[in-house]
Motif scaffolding. Sequence first.
Motif, PDB file in Angstrom:
ATOM      1  N   GLN A  23       0.919  -1.549   0.007  1.00 39.67           N
ATOM      2  CA  GLN A  23      -0.200   0.050   0.136  1.00 39.67           C
ATOM      3  C   GLN A  23       0.765   1.378   0.088  1.00 39.67           C
ATOM      4  O   GLN A  23       0.773   2.388  -0.783  1.00 39.67           O
ATOM      5  CB  GLN A  23      -0.742  -0.234   1.080  1.00 39.67           C
ATOM      6  N   THR A  34      -5.146   1.738  -2.917  1.00 43.92           N
ATOM      7  CA  THR A  34      -5.721   0.605  -3.056  1.00 43.92           C
ATOM      8  C   THR A  34      -6.869  -0.006  -2.229  1.00 43.92           C
ATOM      9  O   THR A  34      -6.283  -0.361  -1.112  1.00 43.92           O
ATOM     10  CB  THR A  34      -5.166  -0.108  -4.394  1.00 43.92           C
ATOM     11  N   ILE A  35      -7.913  -0.235  -2.014  1.00 39.37           N
ATOM     12  CA  ILE A  35      -9.104  -1.467  -1.435  1.00 39.37           C
ATOM     13  C   ILE A  35      -9.282  -2.314  -2.273  1.00 39.37           C
ATOM     14  O   ILE A  35      -9.341  -3.568  -1.538  1.00 39.37           O
ATOM     15  CB  ILE A  35     -10.427  -1.067  -1.261  1.00 39.37           C
ATOM     16  N   ASP A  60      -9.740  -9.104   4.671  1.00 46.13           N
ATOM     17  CA  ASP A  60     -10.859  -8.027   5.596  1.00 46.13           C
ATOM     18  C   ASP A  60     -10.702  -7.359   6.435  1.00 46.13           C
ATOM     19  O   ASP A  60     -11.729  -6.778   5.864  1.00 46.13           O
ATOM     20  CB  ASP A  60     -12.044  -9.853   4.983  1.00 46.13           C
ATOM     21  N   GLY A  63     -10.028  -4.198   5.371  1.00 44.26           N
ATOM     22  CA  GLY A  63     -10.695  -2.720   4.443  1.00 44.26           C
ATOM     23  C   GLY A  63     -10.474  -3.716   3.403  1.00 44.26           C
ATOM     24  O   GLY A  63     -11.081  -2.834   2.415  1.00 44.26           O
ATOM     25  N   TYR A  64     -10.249  -4.426   2.938  1.00 43.96           N
ATOM     26  CA  TYR A  64      -9.886  -5.101   1.424  1.00 43.96           C
ATOM     27  C   TYR A  64     -11.012  -5.820   0.569  1.00 43.96           C
ATOM     28  O   TYR A  64     -11.444  -6.154   1.900  1.00 43.96           O
ATOM     29  CB  TYR A  64      -8.056  -6.134   1.739  1.00 43.96           C
ATOM     30  N   THR A  65     -10.595  -5.712  -0.316  1.00 44.20           N
ATOM     31  CA  THR A  65     -11.809  -6.080  -0.861  1.00 44.20           C
ATOM     32  C   THR A  65     -10.915  -6.930  -2.109  1.00 44.20           C
ATOM     33  O   THR A  65     -10.255  -6.968  -2.757  1.00 44.20           O
ATOM     34  CB  THR A  65     -13.270  -5.078  -2.154  1.00 44.20           C
ATOM     35  N   GLU A 160     -20.381   1.395  -4.480  1.00 41.87           N
ATOM     36  CA  GLU A 160     -19.694   1.809  -3.147  1.00 41.87           C
ATOM     37  C   GLU A 160     -21.161   2.347  -2.481  1.00 41.87           C
ATOM     38  O   GLU A 160     -22.663   2.388  -2.906  1.00 41.87           O
ATOM     39  CB  GLU A 160     -19.439   3.433  -3.038  1.00 41.87           C
ATOM     40  N   SER A 170     -18.926   2.561  -8.192  1.00 45.68           N
ATOM     41  CA  SER A 170     -17.646   2.833  -7.758  1.00 45.68           C
ATOM     42  C   SER A 170     -17.415   3.681  -8.832  1.00 45.68           C
ATOM     43  O   SER A 170     -16.971   4.108  -9.643  1.00 45.68           O
ATOM     44  CB  SER A 170     -16.643   2.103  -7.187  1.00 45.68           C
ATOM     45  N   TYR A 174     -13.246   6.208  -4.797  1.00 50.04           N
ATOM     46  CA  TYR A 174     -13.945   5.313  -3.976  1.00 50.04           C
ATOM     47  C   TYR A 174     -12.551   3.270  -4.580  1.00 50.04           C
ATOM     48  O   TYR A 174     -11.991   3.630  -2.659  1.00 50.04           O
ATOM     49  CB  TYR A 174     -14.826   4.496  -3.978  1.00 50.04           C
ATOM     50  N   LEU A 175     -12.530   3.524  -5.443  1.00 43.35           N
ATOM     51  CA  LEU A 175     -11.384   2.356  -5.191  1.00 43.35           C
ATOM     52  C   LEU A 175      -9.952   2.694  -5.160  1.00 43.35           C
ATOM     53  O   LEU A 175      -9.013   1.633  -4.580  1.00 43.35           O
ATOM     54  CB  LEU A 175     -11.367   1.544  -6.122  1.00 43.35           C
TER      55      LEU A 175
END
Length: 211
Positions: A23, A34-35, A60, A63-65, A160, A170, A174-175
């Motif tokens: 990150q 980035t998420i 997760d 906060g990651y997708t 989002e 999204s 946001y991403l």
Amino acid sequence: TFFHPDLSLVSDRRIMLELNATQRSSESIVGRATIMLRPPYNADRDPANESEVHPISVADNLGYTIVGETSDPTDWNPVRQDPATGKFRPRTAQDIINDTITQVKLYDQPLKSNRDAGNCILLHDAGGPRENTVAALPGIIRELRTRGYVFCNVSDLQSEPNGKGGWKPSSRDYLMPPVPDNDRTLILLDKIAFTTIFTFLQLLAIAFVTA
């Protein structure tokens, strides 16, 4: 991840270090975080045991997708074993095309709902020469479009909160949220640190090769 380890084999602290270092590296280069995360090795497709699921849980909680994949033509591997002769030969762009199409067909055949769910193809842009991957892309795109597939970004599949209790498509911010102004000094120091580390590693590699 930063050093690309198998996250199922390392500690939670190492997982968090890998994600944080990646990150920070991204923030220092492009000015954005980035998420989204694709766990390396088996966890990105079909985690089969607790050790492979656990890193996903850790990410997760941070906060990651998680972004998975359904097709991996192993474009990262420069050689391929011929199934007929058992001999190894250089992997070609056509091999990557054929393996991608075959895997997409195998994934879609068992259930019609699989085709409706779509596919995510894993290709690489680092870790070695990628000329064959680049050369394979037009063929992959042409073949799959002929079969009725439509291409989209992973971000197109993510929503989002809309601030009204619902969801909306999204956005880039946001991403990939931009670095806050109060973090820019720290990010500059990170950039200096990462540049120093990579320069040292390159010099070390050259020293080993020429020794």
